[in-house]
Design a protein around this motif. Structure first.
Motif, PDB file in Angstrom:
ATOM      1  N   TRP A  20     -14.717   9.225  -0.540  1.00 13.43           N
ATOM      2  CA  TRP A  20     -13.670   8.478  -1.230  1.00 13.43           C
ATOM      3  C   TRP A  20     -12.729   7.848  -0.213  1.00 13.43           C
ATOM      4  CZ3 TRP A  20     -13.809  13.781  -3.337  1.00 13.43           C
ATOM      5  CH2 TRP A  20     -13.122  14.686  -2.530  1.00 13.43           C
ATOM      6  N   PRO A  21     -12.013   6.824  -0.632  1.00  9.56           N
ATOM      7  CA  PRO A  21     -11.135   6.095   0.299  1.00  9.56           C
ATOM      8  C   PRO A  21      -9.950   6.953   0.730  1.00  9.56           C
ATOM      9  CG  PRO A  21     -10.819   5.303  -1.934  1.00  9.56           C
ATOM     10  CD  PRO A  21     -11.997   6.229  -1.987  1.00  9.56           C
ATOM     11  N   PRO A  22      -9.301   6.581   1.833  1.00  7.66           N
ATOM     12  CA  PRO A  22      -8.119   7.334   2.282  1.00  7.66           C
ATOM     13  C   PRO A  22      -7.016   7.394   1.230  1.00  7.66           C
ATOM     14  CG  PRO A  22      -8.867   5.822   3.987  1.00  7.66           C
ATOM     15  CD  PRO A  22      -9.651   5.493   2.763  1.00  7.66           C
ATOM     16  N   TYR A  23      -6.935   6.389   0.376  1.00  5.60           N
ATOM     17  CA  TYR A  23      -5.895   6.359  -0.659  1.00  5.60           C
ATOM     18  C   TYR A  23      -5.950   7.611  -1.528  1.00  5.60           C
ATOM     19  CZ  TYR A  23      -3.381   4.747  -4.825  1.00  5.60           C
ATOM     20  OH  TYR A  23      -2.516   4.640  -5.878  1.00  5.60           O
ATOM     21  N   VAL A  24      -7.157   8.039  -1.882  1.00  4.44           N
ATOM     22  CA  VAL A  24      -7.310   9.224  -2.730  1.00  4.44           C
ATOM     23  C   VAL A  24      -6.790  10.462  -2.020  1.00  4.44           C
ATOM     24  CG1 VAL A  24      -8.971  10.696  -3.938  1.00  4.44           C
ATOM     25  CG2 VAL A  24      -9.249   8.212  -3.967  1.00  4.44           C
ATOM     26  N   ALA A  25      -7.148  10.614  -0.751  1.00  8.24           N
ATOM     27  CA  ALA A  25      -6.696  11.786   0.002  1.00  8.24           C
ATOM     28  C   ALA A  25      -5.183  11.817   0.130  1.00  8.24           C
ATOM     29  CB  ALA A  25      -7.350  11.790   1.383  1.00  8.24           C
ATOM     30  N   VAL A  26      -4.583  10.653   0.388  1.00 12.83           N
ATOM     31  CA  VAL A  26      -3.126  10.585   0.534  1.00 12.83           C
ATOM     32  C   VAL A  26      -2.430  10.948  -0.772  1.00 12.83           C
ATOM     33  CG1 VAL A  26      -1.187   9.028   0.968  1.00 12.83           C
ATOM     34  CG2 VAL A  26      -3.217   8.917   2.413  1.00 12.83           C
ATOM     35  N   VAL A  27      -2.872  10.355  -1.878  1.00 15.63           N
ATOM     36  CA  VAL A  27      -2.211  10.582  -3.164  1.00 15.63           C
ATOM     37  C   VAL A  27      -2.390  12.020  -3.629  1.00 15.63           C
ATOM     38  CG1 VAL A  27      -2.265   9.977  -5.606  1.00 15.63           C
ATOM     39  CG2 VAL A  27      -2.325   8.175  -3.875  1.00 15.63           C
ATOM     40  N   VAL A  28      -3.598  12.552  -3.526  1.00 14.78           N
ATOM     41  CA  VAL A  28      -3.849  13.927  -3.982  1.00 14.78           C
ATOM     42  C   VAL A  28      -3.028  14.922  -3.182  1.00 14.78           C
ATOM     43  CG1 VAL A  28      -5.599  15.727  -4.169  1.00 14.78           C
ATOM     44  CG2 VAL A  28      -6.141  13.399  -4.883  1.00 14.78           C
ATOM     45  N   ALA A  29      -2.966  14.736  -1.864  1.00 15.95           N
ATOM     46  CA  ALA A  29      -2.181  15.647  -1.029  1.00 15.95           C
ATOM     47  C   ALA A  29      -0.696  15.580  -1.384  1.00 15.95           C
ATOM     48  CB  ALA A  29      -2.392  15.310   0.443  1.00 15.95           C
ATOM     49  N   LEU A  30      -0.179  14.384  -1.583  1.00 10.94           N
ATOM     50  CA  LEU A  30       1.229  14.238  -1.950  1.00 10.94           C
ATOM     51  C   LEU A  30       1.522  14.842  -3.312  1.00 10.94           C
ATOM     52  CD1 LEU A  30       1.941  10.591  -0.709  1.00 10.94           C
ATOM     53  CD2 LEU A  30       2.737  12.719   0.320  1.00 10.94           C
ATOM     54  N   VAL A  31       0.617  14.665  -4.259  1.00 11.36           N
ATOM     55  CA  VAL A  31       0.832  15.200  -5.599  1.00 11.36           C
ATOM     56  C   VAL A  31       0.836  16.728  -5.574  1.00 11.36           C
ATOM     57  CG1 VAL A  31      -0.221  15.451  -7.877  1.00 11.36           C
ATOM     58  CG2 VAL A  31      -0.042  13.198  -6.840  1.00 11.36           C
ATOM     59  N   LEU A  32      -0.115  17.330  -4.883  1.00 14.88           N
ATOM     60  CA  LEU A  32      -0.199  18.794  -4.846  1.00 14.88           C
ATOM     61  C   LEU A  32       1.023  19.413  -4.170  1.00 14.88           C
ATOM     62  CD1 LEU A  32      -3.970  19.346  -3.999  1.00 14.88           C
ATOM     63  CD2 LEU A  32      -2.825  19.708  -6.183  1.00 14.88           C
ATOM     64  N   TYR A  33       1.434  18.845  -3.036  1.00 17.29           N
ATOM     65  CA  TYR A  33       2.572  19.431  -2.328  1.00 17.29           C
ATOM     66  C   TYR A  33       3.885  19.200  -3.070  1.00 17.29           C
ATOM     67  CZ  TYR A  33       6.153  20.213   1.179  1.00 17.29           C
ATOM     68  OH  TYR A  33       7.281  20.660   1.830  1.00 17.29           O
ATOM     69  N   ASN A  34       4.180  17.950  -3.368  1.00 18.51           N
ATOM     70  CA  ASN A  34       5.471  17.649  -3.999  1.00 18.51           C
ATOM     71  C   ASN A  34       5.527  18.156  -5.437  1.00 18.51           C
ATOM     72  OD1 ASN A  34       6.981  15.784  -1.965  1.00 18.51           O
ATOM     73  ND2 ASN A  34       4.892  14.998  -1.989  1.00 18.51           N
TER      74      ASN A  34
ATOM     75  N   ALA B 290       0.828  -1.211   0.000  1.00 19.85           N
ATOM     76  CA  ALA B 290       0.000   0.000   0.000  1.00 19.85           C
ATOM     77  C   ALA B 290       0.861   1.259   0.000  1.00 19.85           C
ATOM     78  CB  ALA B 290      -0.924  -0.018   1.215  1.00 19.85           C
ATOM     79  N   THR B 291       1.959   1.218   0.762  1.00 20.14           N
ATOM     80  CA  THR B 291       2.870   2.368   0.791  1.00 20.14           C
ATOM     81  C   THR B 291       3.502   2.608  -0.577  1.00 20.14           C
ATOM     82  OG1 THR B 291       3.363   2.030   3.131  1.00 20.14           O
ATOM     83  CG2 THR B 291       4.960   3.287   1.852  1.00 20.14           C
ATOM     84  N   LEU B 292       3.989   1.533  -1.199  1.00 21.06           N
ATOM     85  CA  LEU B 292       4.621   1.667  -2.515  1.00 21.06           C
ATOM     86  C   LEU B 292       3.613   2.070  -3.576  1.00 21.06           C
ATOM     87  CD1 LEU B 292       7.023  -1.423  -2.476  1.00 21.06           C
ATOM     88  CD2 LEU B 292       7.591   0.989  -2.109  1.00 21.06           C
ATOM     89  N   SER B 293       2.366   1.597  -3.455  1.00 14.02           N
ATOM     90  CA  SER B 293       1.337   1.979  -4.422  1.00 14.02           C
ATOM     91  C   SER B 293       1.050   3.474  -4.356  1.00 14.02           C
ATOM     92  CB  SER B 293       0.058   1.177  -4.154  1.00 14.02           C
ATOM     93  OG  SER B 293      -0.992   1.610  -4.986  1.00 14.02           O
ATOM     94  N   ALA B 294       0.875   3.994  -3.144  1.00 13.97           N
ATOM     95  CA  ALA B 294       0.634   5.428  -2.990  1.00 13.97           C
ATOM     96  C   ALA B 294       1.839   6.240  -3.455  1.00 13.97           C
ATOM     97  CB  ALA B 294       0.309   5.752  -1.530  1.00 13.97           C
ATOM     98  N   PHE B 295       3.040   5.748  -3.147  1.00 10.38           N
ATOM     99  CA  PHE B 295       4.240   6.479  -3.561  1.00 10.38           C
ATOM    100  C   PHE B 295       4.392   6.506  -5.085  1.00 10.38           C
ATOM    101  CE2 PHE B 295       8.640   5.710  -5.030  1.00 10.38           C
ATOM    102  CZ  PHE B 295       9.122   6.995  -4.879  1.00 10.38           C
ATOM    103  N   ALA B 296       4.154   5.373  -5.742  1.00  7.55           N
ATOM    104  CA  ALA B 296       4.332   5.312  -7.194  1.00  7.55           C
ATOM    105  C   ALA B 296       3.398   6.289  -7.905  1.00  7.55           C
ATOM    106  CB  ALA B 296       4.089   3.882  -7.686  1.00  7.55           C
ATOM    107  N   VAL B 297       2.135   6.278  -7.526  1.00  3.38           N
ATOM    108  CA  VAL B 297       1.180   7.189  -8.170  1.00  3.38           C
ATOM    109  C   VAL B 297       1.497   8.634  -7.810  1.00  3.38           C
ATOM    110  CG1 VAL B 297      -1.264   7.801  -8.350  1.00  3.38           C
ATOM    111  CG2 VAL B 297      -0.593   5.405  -8.171  1.00  3.38           C
ATOM    112  N   ALA B 298       1.838   8.902  -6.549  1.00  5.47           N
ATOM    113  CA  ALA B 298       2.146  10.264  -6.135  1.00  5.47           C
ATOM    114  C   ALA B 298       3.421  10.777  -6.803  1.00  5.47           C
ATOM    115  CB  ALA B 298       2.289  10.325  -4.615  1.00  5.47           C
ATOM    116  N   ALA B 299       4.422   9.914  -6.967  1.00  6.53           N
ATOM    117  CA  ALA B 299       5.667  10.342  -7.613  1.00  6.53           C
ATOM    118  C   ALA B 299       5.428  10.695  -9.076  1.00  6.53           C
ATOM    119  CB  ALA B 299       6.713   9.239  -7.503  1.00  6.53           C
TER     120      ALA B 299
END
Length: 291
Positions: free
Chosen positions: A133-147, A68-77
């Motif tokens: 929406w699931p927590p995954y969406v919130a995590v990925v969107v926040a990481l994408v916007l900031y980074n 789950a960590t790597l999945s969120a990181f891959a999409v966010a990166a």
């Protein structure tokens, strides 16, 4: 004998540096030893504290958390790189009505902490919009916007640091500004800023740990859950050690892949240099022939 920047240390200075180095090493070893001794004294290395990690179900759960960590990181990166490029190109526009919104968008999301963004996208916006929406969406969107906002500044600084002659040469052979940016400037900026880009991606990987605040089932969330199990002695420290080792391992693997990619880029540039000349000029000439 003296060097260009400073005087070479003499015999006394070398002895002083050696003493300071040895003293620092002894202090660091003493601190690490004290921490390990205190952990052993409080029973953090006993079998009862680590027994929970011997169960196959727990090991499987940890592997799922790593996935789950790597999945969120891959999409966010990937999203951060794309958003960063788009924001950087927008900020470099000569038209104020284009560059100004991109500028304020970048400054806004670069200034907001990732944790606040995650909480806003999970606890704040869904009730207002009537969505869920699931927590995954919130995590990925926040990481994408900031980074993505941070990487936008990295790309912009890399492009603006290049010599002006690069841009002028591209315009002289008939390339448009967008072609000059995408063909000549951007590839060079990415190569020169690659260490900074990789460092920000490592930060993205570590920031996925903030997802436990929005109940995202990642490594830290599972470590907190396992550490709260009273029937196994509340192994908080062992759970933190396991989570820390996993994060350190993933960051080292990412850094190793980044160094490998950087080495390959330098090698390809060094091989192509004597045969084809400057890569930027070749790309510009190829693009000019297709116009």
């Amino acid at each position: 004998m003296s060097s260009v920047l400073y005087d070479a240390p003499g015999a006394k200075a070398r002895i002083r540096h050696l003493v300071l180095g040895v003293a620092t090493f002894v202090v660091v070893v003493a601190i690490i030893g004290f921490v390990i001794w205190r952990l052993a004294e409080t029973g953090q290395f006993t079998e009862a504290k680590w027994k929970i990690f011997t169960f196959p179900f727990v090991q499987q759960t940890i592997l799922q958390a790593v996935g789950a960590t790597l999945s969120a990181f891959a999409v966010a990166a990937a999203g951060s790189l794309v958003l960063g490029l788009a924001l950087a190109v927008g900020r470099l526009s000569d038209r104020a009505w284009v560059s100004t919104p991109f500028h304020w968008f970048t400054e806004l999301f670069r200034a907001i902490p990732v944790l606040i963004l995650m909480m806003m996208f999970y606890y704040g916006l869904p009730p207002l919009l009537g969505l869920k929406w699931p927590p995954y969406v919130a995590v990925v969107v926040a990481l994408v916007l900031y980074n993505g906002s941070v990487l936008a500044e990295v790309f912009r600084a890399g492009i603006e640091a290049l010599p002006k002659g690069q841009r002028e040469a591209g315009v002289a052979i008939g390339l448009t500004k967008s072609q000059v940016t995408s063909i000549i400037l951007l590839p060079q900026a990415v190569r020169s800023m690659l260490p900074v880009i990789i460092s920000q991606l490592v930060v993205t990987l570590k920031d996925t740990a903030l997802g436990f605040i929005v109940t995202y089932n990642e490594i830290l969330f599972q470590a907190k859950y396992f550490g709260s199990q009273i029937q196994y002695g509340s192994p908080i420290v062992p759970s933190a050690i396991v989570a820390g080792v996993l994060y350190v391992g993933m960051c080292l693997i990412l850094s190793g892949l980044a160094k490998l990619a950087e080495r390959q880029l330098r090698r390809s540039q060094r091989v192509a240099g004597p045969k084809k000349g400057a890569p930027a000029l070749n790309a510009a000439q190829d693009a000019a022939t297709t116009i």
